[in-house]
Design an enzyme around this catalytic site. Structure first.
Site, mmCIF file in Angstrom:
data_model
loop_
_atom_site.group_PDB
_atom_site.id
_atom_site.type_symbol
_atom_site.label_atom_id
_atom_site.label_comp_id
_atom_site.label_asym_id
_atom_site.label_seq_id
_atom_site.Cartn_x
_atom_site.Cartn_y
_atom_site.Cartn_z
ATOM 1 N N LYS A 83 36.256 24.485 37.154
ATOM 2 C CA LYS A 83 36.703 25.703 36.461
ATOM 3 C C LYS A 83 37.526 25.294 35.240
ATOM 4 C CE LYS A 83 38.349 30.196 38.108
ATOM 5 N NZ LYS A 83 39.223 30.809 39.107
HETATM 6 C C1 E4P Z 1 38.929 34.291 39.225
HETATM 7 O O1 E4P Z 1 38.303 33.266 39.296
HETATM 8 C C2 E4P Z 1 40.381 34.371 39.262
HETATM 9 O O2 E4P Z 1 40.829 33.398 40.163
HETATM 10 C C3 E4P Z 1 40.879 35.696 39.762
HETATM 11 O O3 E4P Z 1 39.827 36.618 39.928
HETATM 12 C C4 E4P Z 1 42.041 36.240 39.007
HETATM 13 O O4 E4P Z 1 42.413 37.470 39.584
HETATM 14 P P1 E4P Z 1 43.816 38.168 39.281
HETATM 15 O O5 E4P Z 1 43.791 38.679 37.870
HETATM 16 O O6 E4P Z 1 43.909 39.270 40.274
HETATM 17 O O7 E4P Z 1 44.871 37.106 39.465
#
Ligand code: E4P
Length: 217
Positions: A83
């Site tokens: 990522k």
């Molecule tokens: C996605 O890969 C992220 O980890 C996640 O969806 C972020 O979500 P949030 O905005 O609720 O922290």
């Protein structure tokens, strides 16, 4: 639409996985903090539990260091998706790591143009953040729709991984639009089963059944 679990909580992932609800997992530095676990150890455990892609996020900010971290994370298991943040350096790292055949999830996407760049850099997944856009009064679902249109216009194979999902309505909207994947916290996925009319109907059936005085077993 595939379901990824946005969590580094092994027990929560396992519960959903036993029901066949888990096509993959996404984590991020905040979720690793919340788990209280070592990133390499917990990510390895998740990869052993779930056969689909498991996103593990780099924390370096320059391309060379991101590439080095990405290679180390990818050694954890074959189902790791590295990522990377949607920065210029993140795109450089995406090009290199995807060129090596690694799955790459480009995260923190907040515009259709950013999604276009990620696709051109060879991303396997693009993660547009719906909830965080909603938080600043911009409709996050519109972004999913725009990216779907643009990717379809040009036949990009990058998967739209709708992220930052906070509500069951987000999930339904993503499915309607044709997001390839959605990632949501375990509690949102469990909430998909709830409907007030289901509860009310069940309550009535139980009352009537008691009046029959019968038993099935
Ligand atoms: C996605 O890969 C992220 O980890 C996640 O969806 C972020 O979500 P949030 O905005 O609720 O922290």
């Amino acid at each position: 639409m595939k379901f990824f679990v946005d969590s580094a909580d092994i027990d929560a992932i396992a519960e959903l996985n036993d029901l066949g609800m888990v096509d993959g997992v996404t984590t991020n530095p905040s979720l690793i903090l919340k788990s209280g676990r070592d990133i390499l150890e917990v990510t390895k455990e998740i990869c052993e539990l779930v056969s689909g892609p498991v996103s593990a996020e780099v924390v370096a900010l320059d391309a060379d260091a991101m590439i080095a971290e990405g290679r180390k994370l990818a050694e954890i298991a074959e189902n790791i998706a590295v990522k990377l943040p949607l920065t210029w350096d993140g795109l450089k790292a995406c090009k290199v790591l995807s060129g090596e055949g690694k799955m790459v999830n480009v995260t923190l996407c907040f515009s259709a143009n950013q999604a276009l760049l990620a696709a051109k850099a060879g991303a396997t997944f693009i993660s547009p953040f719906i909830g965080r856009l909603d938080d600043i009064n911009i409709d996050g679902i519109d972004l999913i729709e725009d990216i779907r249109t643009i990717y379809d216009n040009y036949g990009f194979e990058t998967n739209i991984l709708a992220a930052s999902i906070r509500t069951v309505a987000h999930v339904q909207d993503c499915a309607r639009i044709g997001a390839d994947v959605m990632t949501a916290p375990p509690e949102v996925i469990k909430k998909l089963a709830s409907h007030p009319l289901t509860n009310a109907g069940l309550d009535q059936f139980m009352k009537d059944w008691a009046k029959t005085g019968q038993k099935i077993l």
